[in-house]
Design a protein around this motif. Structure first.
Motif, PDB file in Angstrom:
ATOM      1  N   PRO A 461       0.811  -1.316  -0.009  1.00 15.26           N
ATOM      2  CA  PRO A 461       0.002  -0.099  -0.072  1.00 15.26           C
ATOM      3  C   PRO A 461       0.828   1.319  -0.093  1.00 15.26           C
ATOM      4  N   ASP A 462       1.995   1.389   0.763  1.00 15.04           N
ATOM      5  CA  ASP A 462       2.895   2.479   0.545  1.00 15.04           C
ATOM      6  C   ASP A 462       3.269   2.853  -0.781  1.00 15.04           C
ATOM      7  N   ASP A 463       3.276   2.127  -1.631  1.00 11.51           N
ATOM      8  CA  ASP A 463       3.723   2.555  -3.143  1.00 11.51           C
ATOM      9  C   ASP A 463       2.729   3.672  -3.886  1.00 11.51           C
ATOM     10  N   GLU A 471      -5.469  15.227   1.204  1.00 15.48           N
ATOM     11  CA  GLU A 471      -5.419  13.663   1.544  1.00 15.48           C
ATOM     12  C   GLU A 471      -3.927  13.080   1.294  1.00 15.48           C
ATOM     13  N   PRO A 472      -2.956  13.887   2.154  1.00 14.51           N
ATOM     14  CA  PRO A 472      -1.595  13.025   1.681  1.00 14.51           C
ATOM     15  C   PRO A 472      -1.289  11.843   2.639  1.00 14.51           C
ATOM     16  N   ARG A 473      -2.041  10.870   1.827  1.00 18.19           N
ATOM     17  CA  ARG A 473      -2.000   9.482   2.623  1.00 18.19           C
ATOM     18  C   ARG A 473      -1.899   8.237   1.530  1.00 18.19           C
ATOM     19  N   THR A 474      -1.813   7.156   2.080  1.00 21.82           N
ATOM     20  CA  THR A 474      -1.957   5.998   1.162  1.00 21.82           C
ATOM     21  C   THR A 474      -3.423   5.667   0.915  1.00 21.82           C
ATOM     22  N   LEU A 475      -3.816   4.812  -0.050  1.00 25.78           N
ATOM     23  CA  LEU A 475      -4.915   4.391  -0.288  1.00 25.78           C
ATOM     24  C   LEU A 475      -5.500   3.432   0.608  1.00 25.78           C
ATOM     25  N   VAL A 477      -8.002   0.149   1.543  1.00 31.11           N
ATOM     26  CA  VAL A 477      -8.452  -0.916   0.850  1.00 31.11           C
ATOM     27  C   VAL A 477      -9.671  -0.808  -0.034  1.00 31.11           C
ATOM     28  N   ARG A 478     -10.375  -0.038   0.373  1.00 25.57           N
ATOM     29  CA  ARG A 478     -11.723   0.241  -0.512  1.00 25.57           C
ATOM     30  C   ARG A 478     -11.322   0.949  -1.799  1.00 25.57           C
ATOM     31  N   GLU A 479     -10.503   1.989  -1.716  1.00 21.04           N
ATOM     32  CA  GLU A 479     -10.031   2.819  -3.019  1.00 21.04           C
ATOM     33  C   GLU A 479      -9.191   1.794  -3.765  1.00 21.04           C
ATOM     34  N   MET A 480      -8.468   0.879  -3.284  1.00 20.40           N
ATOM     35  CA  MET A 480      -7.761   0.036  -4.002  1.00 20.40           C
ATOM     36  C   MET A 480      -8.887  -1.003  -4.785  1.00 20.40           C
ATOM     37  N   ALA A 481      -9.811  -1.069  -4.089  1.00 18.02           N
ATOM     38  CA  ALA A 481     -10.893  -1.984  -4.666  1.00 18.02           C
ATOM     39  C   ALA A 481     -11.661  -1.693  -5.843  1.00 18.02           C
ATOM     40  N   ARG A 482     -11.836  -0.186  -5.614  1.00 19.56           N
ATOM     41  CA  ARG A 482     -12.577   0.647  -6.770  1.00 19.56           C
ATOM     42  C   ARG A 482     -11.852   0.522  -7.869  1.00 19.56           C
ATOM     43  N   PHE A 483     -10.350   0.521  -7.796  1.00 13.06           N
ATOM     44  CA  PHE A 483      -9.553   0.743  -8.846  1.00 13.06           C
ATOM     45  C   PHE A 483      -9.543  -0.958  -9.746  1.00 13.06           C
ATOM     46  N   GLN A 484      -9.862  -1.906  -8.738  1.00 11.88           N
ATOM     47  CA  GLN A 484      -9.967  -3.147  -9.497  1.00 11.88           C
ATOM     48  C   GLN A 484     -11.240  -3.384  -9.787  1.00 11.88           C
ATOM     49  N   SER A 485     -12.228  -2.582  -9.676  1.00 13.86           N
ATOM     50  CA  SER A 485     -13.625  -2.637 -10.164  1.00 13.86           C
ATOM     51  C   SER A 485     -14.330  -3.456  -9.349  1.00 13.86           C
ATOM     52  N   PHE A 486     -14.270  -3.857  -8.038  1.00 15.30           N
ATOM     53  CA  PHE A 486     -14.943  -4.320  -7.140  1.00 15.30           C
ATOM     54  C   PHE A 486     -16.251  -3.581  -6.729  1.00 15.30           C
ATOM     55  N   ARG A 503       5.353 -12.225   5.134  1.00 12.69           N
ATOM     56  CA  ARG A 503       4.827 -11.945   3.813  1.00 12.69           C
ATOM     57  C   ARG A 503       5.087 -12.931   2.763  1.00 12.69           C
ATOM     58  N   LYS A 504       5.818 -14.105   3.159  1.00 14.92           N
ATOM     59  CA  LYS A 504       5.948 -15.225   2.492  1.00 14.92           C
ATOM     60  C   LYS A 504       4.730 -16.100   2.338  1.00 14.92           C
ATOM     61  N   PHE A 505       3.733 -16.024   2.966  1.00 12.20           N
ATOM     62  CA  PHE A 505       2.603 -16.924   3.142  1.00 12.20           C
ATOM     63  C   PHE A 505       1.366 -16.142   3.672  1.00 12.20           C
ATOM     64  N   GLU A 506       1.298 -15.065   4.074  1.00 11.81           N
ATOM     65  CA  GLU A 506       0.182 -14.528   4.453  1.00 11.81           C
ATOM     66  C   GLU A 506      -0.398 -13.511   3.200  1.00 11.81           C
ATOM     67  N   VAL A 507      -1.671 -13.565   3.227  1.00 13.57           N
ATOM     68  CA  VAL A 507      -2.364 -12.829   2.127  1.00 13.57           C
ATOM     69  C   VAL A 507      -3.260 -11.707   2.570  1.00 13.57           C
ATOM     70  N   PRO A 508      -3.041 -10.564   3.096  1.00 15.15           N
ATOM     71  CA  PRO A 508      -3.904  -9.628   3.644  1.00 15.15           C
ATOM     72  C   PRO A 508      -4.793  -8.827   2.769  1.00 15.15           C
ATOM     73  N   GLN A 509      -5.525  -8.108   3.268  1.00  8.46           N
ATOM     74  CA  GLN A 509      -6.508  -7.480   2.602  1.00  8.46           C
ATOM     75  C   GLN A 509      -5.865  -6.753   1.232  1.00  8.46           C
ATOM     76  N   TYR A 510      -4.931  -5.768   1.597  1.00  4.42           N
ATOM     77  CA  TYR A 510      -4.130  -5.280   0.291  1.00  4.42           C
ATOM     78  C   TYR A 510      -3.704  -6.262  -0.741  1.00  4.42           C
TER      79      TYR A 510
END
Length: 540
Positions: A461-463, A471-475, A477-486, A503-510
């Motif tokens: 998310p920091d990228d 809004e000087p902030r990261t996106l 999860v919902r905003e990223m989901a909008r970009f993905q068309s969810f 990170r090697k095995f967890e798959v969090p929301q982002y």
């Protein structure tokens, strides 16, 4: 009312492909996903099964079945946080020789699933009798080859072959494989005289031919299908040979089909010498080069071109103030309300939009993000100069002076004497002092451009940071989901983010969102496949 067509989803992730296919007219027969964290989101939205609630009640899941686990069926709390790469020796399984796979999510390794099916031919016979229309999924393919050596201890290199074998076992009418653009870049294997160049997309195409499917390959970009994101994606659609023959008779002298047939025959003729077949013997069709051939006959139909692309502003402007509790279908955004109508809410979710919590940033991070917002407006090479300055590279005094002048035209974020953040136009000395106080070594960080599609979604998310100066902030999860068309009702479950070795095995929301197939892209592909199959009236 049930849909006419059925599909199986492998490498299902959080459900983007399945959501699009459902809207296109496909019923999910079953899905397979390795990660229990992504599986929790899939189960909640696609199957209407709340694994978190069941976990709290110490109850067992009925629609989500673990292929293998180190924990018993009623220990969902540990199952949902289990490292999926540790389950090879797991002594618990929810699968038996009389299990019903229909409308189930199978959580675990696809190779463990293949082992189960090979030991239970009765279940395989039943799957074949279902005459599945489509198997889809996106296995990692970047360094896959059928010939030569493979990296030891890299199971990902085997996953495309596992996908192809599964298709060969079940024999669906067609197969759909999605992958990143990098699958088209060459890679090398071996050393010295044994060194050989491979193209993973070509190797995957060969693998499906060996299982009896005729491939058509393409490079798409989600922005051409109404997704507000510049997201290139490789797509392979492969037809079972008898289905392909019917399609070819219907589409006489179609050059795309003729090219695929030549490749199929070449692979069959050289199946013992596959290394003789090179990238010169096949082709993938690039939407950027030839959008006109994407007409909805063999390749999916383009819905948006050039000046008609959905922008960042279209996607998230209506929810930019994340302190507000927005409600479903109550925002002013035309695009998100369109998504909510295209992807109907079939489950009983709350009316408040979820996953829109802002992450906490300190002053240094927010001030740096404000700099990124500003430099997106720079021209004549000044943007690169500013980026170099941030990341510690040497720049000339002349360039530094030009940057100070340009920065002085914009409001930047400072701390005042009371320790509060304020935006103001700064002097040269203040600019130089501020730049030195907020350095970074990250080269991938940037701000969104308001009037363009977003860059390809990332799982970190920091990228990316917001475009709005307030809004000087990261996106979120919902905003990223909008970009993905969810759609806004689609709720992402499990942890929001992770770090370190996890990170090697967890798959969090982002990560779930960033890895997903955009549902609108899946919808376009589903509409194409449905049209093809219905035109053939394929009953066998």
């Amino acid at each position: 009312m049930a849909n006419e067509l059925t599909h199986i989803e492998l490498f299902a992730g959080c459900g983007g492909m399945s959501l699009g296919m459902e809207s296109a007219g496909f019923d999910l027969y079953f899905a397979n996903e390795l990660s229990p964290m992504a599986g929790e989101t899939f189960a909640y939205n696609i199957l209407n099964e709340d694994l978190e609630s069941l976990s709290q009640k110490k109850a067992s899941a009925t629609k989500s079945l673990w292929i293998k686990s180190n924990f018993p069926q009623n220990d969902l709390e540990n199952r949902l946080r289990e490292n999926p790469f540790s389950t090879s020796i797991g002594k618990f399984s929810d699968l038996s020789n009389d299990v019903s796979l229909k409308e189930k999510l199978l959580i675990g390794n696809i190779d463990h699933l293949l082992d189960f099916l090979n030991k239970n031919p009765k279940i395989v016979r039943k799957l074949k009798l279902e005459n599945i229309d489509l198997i889809s999924g996106g296995p990692p393919c970047q360094s896959f080859s059928l010939a030569g050596k493979r990296e030891k201890n890299n199971d990902k290199n085997q996953l495309p072959l596992s996908f192809a074998r599964f298709a060969g076992l079940v024999k669906p009418k067609t197969v759909l494989l999605e992958n990143v653009k990098g699958i088209t870049a060459p890679f090398t294997e071996g050393d010295g005289e044994d060194k050989r160049k491979h193209y993973a997309w070509l190797e995957v195409s060969k693998a499906f031919v060996l299982e009896g499917f005729v491939p058509v390959c393409m490079m798409l970009n989600s922005k051409y299908f109404g997704v507000p994101q510049n997201r290139p994606r490789f797509i392979l659609q492969a037809y079972r040979k008898d289905v392909f023959n019917k399609l070819k008779r219907l589409q006489v002298n179609n050059n795309i089909l003729l090219t695929s047939e030549r490749f199929y025959n070449l692979v069959i003729a050289n199946k013992d010498n596959l290394e003789n077949i090179s990238e010169r013997d096949f082709i993938y069709y690039d939407i950027e080069s030839n959008p006109e051939i994407f007409d909805g006959i063999i390749l999916p139909k383009v819905s948006h071109l050039y000046n008609d692309f959905i922008t960042t502003n279209d996607a998230i402007e209506d929810i930019k103030n994340a302190s507000i509790k927005y409600k479903l279908n109550k925002t002013k955004g035309q695009y998100p309300n369109f998504l909510n109508s295209v992807f109907a809410n079939n489950v009983n979710h709350p009316i408040q939009i979820k996953n829109h919590e802002v992450r906490n940033h300190n002053f240094v991070v927010k001030s740096r993000f404000r700099f990124y917002q500003v430099i997106e407006q720079f021209k004549n090479g000044l943007k690169k100069g500013a980026t170099d300055l941030f990341t510690g590279k040497e720049i000339s005094k002349e360039l530094l002076d030009k940057l100070k002048i340009e920065f002085s035209k914009h409001e930047l974020l400072f701390l005042d004497n009371n320790g509060e953040e304020v935006s103001k136009v700064a002097t040269n000395i203040e600019i130089e002092t501020l730049i030195k106080s907020i350095p970074t070594r990250k080269h991938s960080q940037r701000a969104l451009r308001k009037l363009e599609p977003a860059p390809a979604q990332l799982t970190i998310p920091d990228d990316l940071c917001h475009y709005d100066p307030n809004e000087p902030r990261t996106l979120t999860v919902r905003e990223m989901a909008r970009f993905q068309s969810f759609p806004d009702w689609y709720e992402f479950r499990s942890k929001v983010t992770t770090g370190g070795d996890m990170r090697k095995f967890e798959v969090p929301q982002y990560t779930q969102v960033g890895n997903a197939v955009p549902p609108l892209l899946a919808l376009a592909l589903g509409v194409l496949i449905k049209s093809q199959l219905q035109s053939l009236n394929v009953n066998n």
